[in-house]
Write a protein that holds these residues in place. Structure first.
Motif, PDB file in Angstrom:
ATOM      1  N   LEU A  88      -1.912   6.721 -35.211  1.00 29.27           N
ATOM      2  CA  LEU A  88      -1.116   7.080 -34.414  1.00 29.27           C
ATOM      3  C   LEU A  88      -1.780   7.465 -33.062  1.00 29.27           C
ATOM      4  N   GLY A  89      -1.386   6.838 -31.962  1.00 29.65           N
ATOM      5  CA  GLY A  89      -1.700   7.417 -30.679  1.00 29.65           C
ATOM      6  C   GLY A  89      -1.234   6.888 -29.488  1.00 29.65           C
ATOM      7  N   THR A  90      -1.359   7.539 -28.218  1.00 28.34           N
ATOM      8  CA  THR A  90      -0.793   6.974 -27.198  1.00 28.34           C
ATOM      9  C   THR A  90      -1.569   7.157 -25.688  1.00 28.34           C
ATOM     10  N   PHE A  91      -1.526   6.092 -25.159  1.00 28.04           N
ATOM     11  CA  PHE A  91      -2.425   6.046 -23.865  1.00 28.04           C
ATOM     12  C   PHE A  91      -1.534   6.156 -22.650  1.00 28.04           C
ATOM     13  N   ILE A  92      -1.812   7.171 -21.879  1.00 27.68           N
ATOM     14  CA  ILE A  92      -1.066   7.495 -20.638  1.00 27.68           C
ATOM     15  C   ILE A  92      -2.199   7.590 -19.535  1.00 27.68           C
ATOM     16  N   PRO A  93      -2.165   6.424 -18.872  1.00 26.62           N
ATOM     17  CA  PRO A  93      -3.220   6.246 -17.683  1.00 26.62           C
ATOM     18  C   PRO A  93      -2.876   7.311 -16.418  1.00 26.62           C
ATOM     19  N   SER A  94      -3.666   8.425 -16.345  1.00 28.23           N
ATOM     20  CA  SER A  94      -3.335   9.228 -15.360  1.00 28.23           C
ATOM     21  C   SER A  94      -4.571  10.303 -15.100  1.00 28.23           C
ATOM     22  N   SER A  95      -5.214  10.557 -13.973  1.00 24.66           N
ATOM     23  CA  SER A  95      -6.103  11.406 -13.855  1.00 24.66           C
ATOM     24  C   SER A  95      -5.329  12.848 -14.299  1.00 24.66           C
ATOM     25  N   ILE A  96      -6.270  13.614 -14.722  1.00 30.22           N
ATOM     26  CA  ILE A  96      -5.693  15.063 -14.954  1.00 30.22           C
ATOM     27  C   ILE A  96      -4.829  15.799 -14.028  1.00 30.22           C
ATOM     28  N   LEU A  97      -5.211  15.610 -12.652  1.00 31.05           N
ATOM     29  CA  LEU A  97      -4.638  16.266 -11.528  1.00 31.05           C
ATOM     30  C   LEU A  97      -3.415  15.631 -11.107  1.00 31.05           C
ATOM     31  N   ASN A  98      -3.247  14.410 -11.730  1.00 28.66           N
ATOM     32  CA  ASN A  98      -1.917  13.637 -11.557  1.00 28.66           C
ATOM     33  C   ASN A  98      -1.034  13.544 -12.625  1.00 28.66           C
ATOM     34  N   ASP A  99      -1.365  14.486 -13.721  1.00 33.49           N
ATOM     35  CA  ASP A  99      -0.650  14.562 -14.815  1.00 33.49           C
ATOM     36  C   ASP A  99       0.854  14.936 -14.546  1.00 33.49           C
ATOM     37  N   THR A 100       1.751  14.492 -15.303  1.00 35.67           N
ATOM     38  CA  THR A 100       3.284  15.344 -15.325  1.00 35.67           C
ATOM     39  C   THR A 100       2.854  16.617 -16.148  1.00 35.67           C
ATOM     40  N   ASP A 101       3.843  17.284 -16.055  1.00 33.25           N
ATOM     41  CA  ASP A 101       3.873  18.629 -17.057  1.00 33.25           C
ATOM     42  C   ASP A 101       3.835  18.326 -18.369  1.00 33.25           C
ATOM     43  N   GLU A 102       4.310  16.929 -18.704  1.00 29.26           N
ATOM     44  CA  GLU A 102       4.385  16.705 -20.190  1.00 29.26           C
ATOM     45  C   GLU A 102       3.291  15.897 -20.837  1.00 29.26           C
ATOM     46  N   THR A 103       2.403  15.409 -19.888  1.00 27.62           N
ATOM     47  CA  THR A 103       1.499  14.223 -20.353  1.00 27.62           C
ATOM     48  C   THR A 103       0.449  14.990 -21.135  1.00 27.62           C
ATOM     49  N   PHE A 104      -0.056  16.059 -21.168  1.00 27.98           N
ATOM     50  CA  PHE A 104      -1.128  16.743 -22.006  1.00 27.98           C
ATOM     51  C   PHE A 104      -0.675  16.945 -23.273  1.00 27.98           C
ATOM     52  N   GLN A 105       0.570  17.663 -23.503  1.00 22.99           N
ATOM     53  CA  GLN A 105       1.051  18.004 -24.769  1.00 22.99           C
ATOM     54  C   GLN A 105       1.815  16.926 -25.384  1.00 22.99           C
ATOM     55  N   THR A 106       2.145  15.804 -24.708  1.00 22.91           N
ATOM     56  CA  THR A 106       2.520  14.428 -25.553  1.00 22.91           C
ATOM     57  C   THR A 106       1.350  13.906 -25.952  1.00 22.91           C
ATOM     58  N   GLN A 107       0.151  13.922 -25.495  1.00 14.80           N
ATOM     59  CA  GLN A 107      -0.966  13.257 -26.173  1.00 14.80           C
ATOM     60  C   GLN A 107      -1.556  14.092 -27.080  1.00 14.80           C
ATOM     61  N   LEU A 108      -1.609  15.491 -27.100  1.00 13.34           N
ATOM     62  CA  LEU A 108      -2.172  16.418 -27.937  1.00 13.34           C
ATOM     63  C   LEU A 108      -1.186  16.095 -29.356  1.00 13.34           C
ATOM     64  N   ASN A 109       0.050  16.071 -29.110  1.00  7.64           N
ATOM     65  CA  ASN A 109       0.787  16.107 -30.237  1.00  7.64           C
ATOM     66  C   ASN A 109       0.954  14.304 -30.900  1.00  7.64           C
ATOM     67  N   THR A 110       0.291  13.654 -30.222  1.00  5.82           N
ATOM     68  CA  THR A 110       0.111  12.190 -30.631  1.00  5.82           C
ATOM     69  C   THR A 110      -1.202  11.708 -31.350  1.00  5.82           C
ATOM     70  N   ASN A 111      -2.108  12.035 -30.566  1.00  2.00           N
ATOM     71  CA  ASN A 111      -3.624  11.611 -30.556  1.00  2.00           C
ATOM     72  C   ASN A 111      -4.269  12.594 -31.448  1.00  2.00           C
ATOM     73  N   LEU A 112      -3.829  13.981 -31.402  1.00  2.00           N
ATOM     74  CA  LEU A 112      -4.781  14.742 -32.200  1.00  2.00           C
ATOM     75  C   LEU A 112      -3.996  15.645 -33.319  1.00  2.00           C
ATOM     76  N   MET A 113      -2.767  16.238 -32.968  1.00  2.00           N
ATOM     77  CA  MET A 113      -2.135  16.855 -34.005  1.00  2.00           C
ATOM     78  C   MET A 113      -1.933  16.175 -35.402  1.00  2.00           C
ATOM     79  N   PRO A 114      -1.452  15.102 -35.483  1.00  2.00           N
ATOM     80  CA  PRO A 114      -1.092  14.246 -36.737  1.00  2.00           C
ATOM     81  C   PRO A 114      -2.458  14.209 -37.752  1.00  2.00           C
TER      82      PRO A 114
END
Length: 234
Positions: A88-114
């Motif tokens: 399971l994984g998700t790819f959100i193309p964005s530089s860190i400074l342009n991330d939305t408030d949810e970008t990092f948590q969404t990818q943590l929950n999808t790419n790492l937590m499982p």
């Protein structure tokens, strides 16, 4: 008969890996948020080998509760889970400074937590049984960060780090841990791009690598395998 559990299993690499393990004669546990896609794929897997059991459960793998409910239900259905593929994984193309408030948590929950939670769920059982294999599908972004996908790169770096810790913890117990590190692979991440399939890794290539690693002798472990497009990264 042995049993495999695969996350992110109805599309892309997960789908191809599930098909490959069904062809190998393993019972397969799959999950998806989309129940219709899940049931169609379940029927497809069951056609491969009438002797193979397929357990399908609607679950959002990025939700810890649903993920662990799926793991427990698959174990109740099959018994000992021999192979866990954390795909399971998700790819959100964005530089860190342009991330939305949810970008990092969404990818943590999808790419790492499982991968972390399924390791905690199945790891001690595999260690006690002195057998089992974890495959973590990482990314070349874990080796060379992609500035246009900063948070994605961070979470894939973390997944590769987790994989290395898992391997060190498990090696004395005879449990195998493998990091699969694909480059540009023709999955849904590229659905809006115009690309030549002949310049990319195919999901079937990743599945082939996983199955051949799985088939190796008891004493052999592939720590990491990097699979990139022959012409270079896109």
């Amino acid at each position: 008969m042995k049993n495999v559990l695969i996350t992110g299993s109805t599309k892309g690499m997960g789908r191809s890996i599930a098909i490959a393990f069904a062809n190998e004669g393993l019972n397969v546990a799959i999950c998806s948020r989309n129940e219709k896609e899940l049931l169609i794929f379940k029927d497809e897997l069951e056609q491969i080998d009438p002797g193979v059991k397929v357990f399908a459960m609607k679950a959002d793998g990025s939700n810890k509760t649903e993920l662990l409910n799926f793991a427990a239900a698959a174990e109740a259905e099959f018994g000992f889970i021999d192979v866990v593929v954390n795909n399971l994984g998700t790819f959100i193309p964005s530089s860190i400074l342009n991330d939305t408030d949810e970008t990092f948590q969404t990818q943590l929950n999808t790419n790492l937590m499982p991968a972390y939670e399924l390791y905690r769920f199945f790891g001690k059982k595999m260690a006690s049984a002195k057998k089992g294999h974890f495959f973590n599908i990482c990314s070349v972004a874990a080796l060379n960060p992609v500035v246009q996908a900063g948070s994605y790169s961070v979470t894939k770096y973390a997944l590769l780090g987790l994989t290395k810790v898992m391997r060190l913890e498990m090696q004395e117990h005879g449990v195998k841990v493998t990091a699969v590190i694909p480059g540009s692979t023709l999955t849904d991440s590229w659905k809006d791009a115009v690309v030549d399939p002949n310049t990319m890794v195919l999901p079937e290539d990743i599945a082939s690598a996983v199955i051949n690693i799985y088939r190796m002798s008891t004493g052999a472990n592939v720590d990491e395998i990097i699979i990139k497009p022959a012409p270079g990264q896109l």
